[in-house]
Design a protein around this motif. Structure first.
Motif, short mmCIF file in Angstrom:
data_model
loop_
_atom_site.label_atom_id
_atom_site.label_comp_id
_atom_site.label_asym_id
_atom_site.label_seq_id
_atom_site.Cartn_x
_atom_site.Cartn_y
_atom_site.Cartn_z
N PRO A 1 43.70 -27.92 46.42
CA PRO A 1 43.73 -27.07 45.22
C PRO A 1 43.76 -27.89 43.93
O PRO A 1 44.18 -29.05 43.93
CB PRO A 1 45.01 -26.26 45.39
CG PRO A 1 45.85 -27.05 46.33
CD PRO A 1 44.91 -27.78 47.24
N MET A 2 43.32 -27.30 42.84
CA MET A 2 43.37 -27.97 41.54
C MET A 2 44.84 -28.23 41.18
O MET A 2 45.68 -27.34 41.30
CB MET A 2 42.71 -27.09 40.48
CG MET A 2 42.73 -27.68 39.08
SD MET A 2 41.66 -26.79 37.90
CE MET A 2 42.41 -25.15 37.90
N PRO A 3 45.19 -29.43 40.75
CA PRO A 3 46.59 -29.74 40.46
C PRO A 3 47.25 -28.81 39.44
O PRO A 3 48.38 -28.37 39.64
CB PRO A 3 46.54 -31.18 39.96
CG PRO A 3 45.35 -31.77 40.65
CD PRO A 3 44.35 -30.65 40.69
N THR A 4 46.56 -28.49 38.35
CA THR A 4 47.13 -27.66 37.29
C THR A 4 46.56 -26.25 37.34
O THR A 4 45.37 -26.05 37.10
CB THR A 4 46.85 -28.28 35.90
OG1 THR A 4 47.40 -29.59 35.84
CG2 THR A 4 47.46 -27.43 34.80
N ALA A 5 47.41 -25.27 37.64
CA ALA A 5 46.98 -23.87 37.63
C ALA A 5 46.69 -23.46 36.18
O ALA A 5 47.50 -23.69 35.29
CB ALA A 5 48.07 -22.99 38.23
N ARG A 6 45.53 -22.85 35.94
CA ARG A 6 45.14 -22.49 34.57
C ARG A 6 43.92 -21.58 34.59
O ARG A 6 43.28 -21.40 35.62
CB ARG A 6 44.84 -23.74 33.75
CG ARG A 6 43.90 -24.71 34.44
CD ARG A 6 43.75 -26.02 33.69
NE ARG A 6 43.39 -27.10 34.56
CZ ARG A 6 42.67 -28.15 34.19
NH1 ARG A 6 42.25 -28.24 32.94
NH2 ARG A 6 42.39 -29.11 35.04
N TYR A 7 43.60 -21.05 33.42
CA TYR A 7 42.40 -20.25 33.26
C TYR A 7 41.76 -20.56 31.92
O TYR A 7 42.34 -21.26 31.09
CB TYR A 7 42.73 -18.75 33.38
CG TYR A 7 43.41 -18.14 32.17
CD1 TYR A 7 42.68 -17.47 31.20
CD2 TYR A 7 44.79 -18.23 32.00
CE1 TYR A 7 43.30 -16.90 30.09
CE2 TYR A 7 45.42 -17.67 30.91
CZ TYR A 7 44.67 -17.00 29.95
OH TYR A 7 45.28 -16.45 28.86
N ASP A 8 40.54 -20.07 31.72
CA ASP A 8 39.84 -20.21 30.44
C ASP A 8 39.61 -21.68 30.08
O ASP A 8 39.65 -22.05 28.91
CB ASP A 8 40.63 -19.50 29.34
CG ASP A 8 39.74 -19.01 28.20
OD1 ASP A 8 38.52 -18.90 28.41
OD2 ASP A 8 40.27 -18.73 27.10
N PHE A 9 39.36 -22.51 31.08
CA PHE A 9 39.11 -23.94 30.86
C PHE A 9 37.60 -24.20 30.85
O PHE A 9 36.80 -23.37 31.28
CB PHE A 9 39.80 -24.79 31.92
CG PHE A 9 39.47 -24.42 33.35
CD1 PHE A 9 38.44 -25.05 34.03
CD2 PHE A 9 40.21 -23.45 34.01
CE1 PHE A 9 38.13 -24.71 35.34
CE2 PHE A 9 39.91 -23.10 35.32
CZ PHE A 9 38.87 -23.73 35.99
N GLY A 10 37.23 -25.38 30.35
CA GLY A 10 35.83 -25.79 30.39
C GLY A 10 35.53 -26.50 31.69
O GLY A 10 36.40 -27.15 32.27
N TYR A 11 34.29 -26.41 32.16
CA TYR A 11 33.95 -27.00 33.44
C TYR A 11 32.49 -27.43 33.44
O TYR A 11 31.63 -26.83 32.80
CB TYR A 11 34.20 -26.00 34.58
CG TYR A 11 33.63 -24.62 34.31
CD1 TYR A 11 32.33 -24.29 34.68
CD2 TYR A 11 34.38 -23.66 33.66
CE1 TYR A 11 31.80 -23.03 34.42
CE2 TYR A 11 33.86 -22.40 33.38
CZ TYR A 11 32.57 -22.10 33.77
OH TYR A 11 32.05 -20.85 33.50
N THR A 12 32.22 -28.51 34.17
CA THR A 12 30.85 -29.01 34.27
C THR A 12 30.76 -29.99 35.42
O THR A 12 31.77 -30.55 35.87
CB THR A 12 30.42 -29.71 32.97
OG1 THR A 12 29.02 -30.03 33.02
CG2 THR A 12 31.18 -31.00 32.74
N LEU A 13 29.55 -30.20 35.92
CA LEU A 13 29.28 -31.29 36.85
C LEU A 13 28.97 -32.52 36.02
O LEU A 13 28.02 -32.53 35.24
CB LEU A 13 28.10 -30.94 37.76
CG LEU A 13 27.80 -31.96 38.87
CD1 LEU A 13 28.89 -31.94 39.93
CD2 LEU A 13 26.44 -31.67 39.51
N GLY A 14 29.80 -33.55 36.15
CA GLY A 14 29.68 -34.72 35.30
C GLY A 14 28.56 -35.65 35.72
O GLY A 14 27.95 -35.48 36.79
#
Length: 248
Positions: free
Chosen positions: A127-140
């Motif tokens: 799982p993602m370490p920090t639970a959150r929402y409304d974040f930015g995301y991309t394939l780097g």
């Protein structure tokens, strides 16, 4: 897309591995969070929908729905063709760190170890370490999946990078969340949520958003390093531009 979403789900622009289809995953319908998966085929101008989707306009309902209903999640297509659905806000209003990966070829979902939802073929993803929402995301540019900023109890500057090949998370300096393989990445200079994130010319750009005070205009660019790996000699952010208008 069948049905009107009050909050837009993550829309994943498909590559060749996905036969050119565009996937819309999750979101909210004005009443509750959603697990619907709908795929648009530009070649035929048609929508395929997930099992249980009663919306008009579906040519079929054969797609497997996302196991965990969520909105404000991050959706990214990895280099191996899987579509990752990460984090988001669940129906109770809480923040999620669940990672679920859809395989368009087998029409199945892999899930993370903390995922109790039905419809998972396995629960091996970290799982993602920090639970959150409304974040930015991309394939780097290094083929890692970047989760940048977002909101938990406040706007965040956290940067966490998922490596789909090793099933591991690499975190930003000072990140003490459980599940980080290391914490060597520079945090985003401006903490914010609702930002736009994109990869171009070997850099990851973070644009706009909301920074706890108001709408942000900053454009900040992250350089992963020159080796193209997950342990580059330098990872740094630079302020590239202050945008012309405030927006999130």
């Amino acid at each position: 897309m069948g049905g009107g979403a009050e909050h837009l789900p993550g829309a994943v622009p498909a590559d060749g591995a996905l036969d050119g289809r565009i996937f819309a995953i999750g979101g909210a319908d004005g009443v509750s969070t959603d697990r619907v998966v709908e795929a648009y085929d530009p070649a035929f101008n048609t929508w395929e929908c997930s099992t249980g989707d009663a919306a008009a306009g579906c040519v079929d309902t054969r797609l497997a729905p996302m196991p965990t209903p969520r909105q404000y999640l991050g959706t990214v297509t990895s280099s191996d063709g899987r579509i990752f659905a990460i984090g988001g806000q669940i129906s109770s209003g809480g923040y999620s760190n669940v990672v679920e990966a859809y395989n368009p070829t087998t029409n199945t979902w892999e899930c993370s170890a903390n995922d109790a939802a039905g419809g998972c073929t396995d629960s091996k993803l970290v799982p993602m370490p920090t639970a959150r929402y409304d974040f930015g995301y991309t394939l780097g540019p290094d083929s890692g999946i970047y989760a940048i900023g977002g909101h938990s109890t406040t706007a965040l500057s956290t940067v966490e990078l998922y490596n789909p090949t090793t099933n591991s998370w690499h975190c930003s300096i000072g990140d003490s969340a459980t599940g980080c393989t290391d914490a060597l990445i520079a945090s985003m200079p401006t903490a914010r949520q609702g930002l736009g994130v994109a990869t171009t010319a070997g850099q990851v750009f973070a644009v706009g958003g909301y920074d706890n005070v108001g709408d942000a205009t900053r454009v900040e660019a992250y350089t992963p390093g020159l080796c193209g790996c997950h342990y580059p000699p330098a990872r740094e952010w630079g302020l590239r531009h202050v945008g012309p208008s405030d927006r999130s």
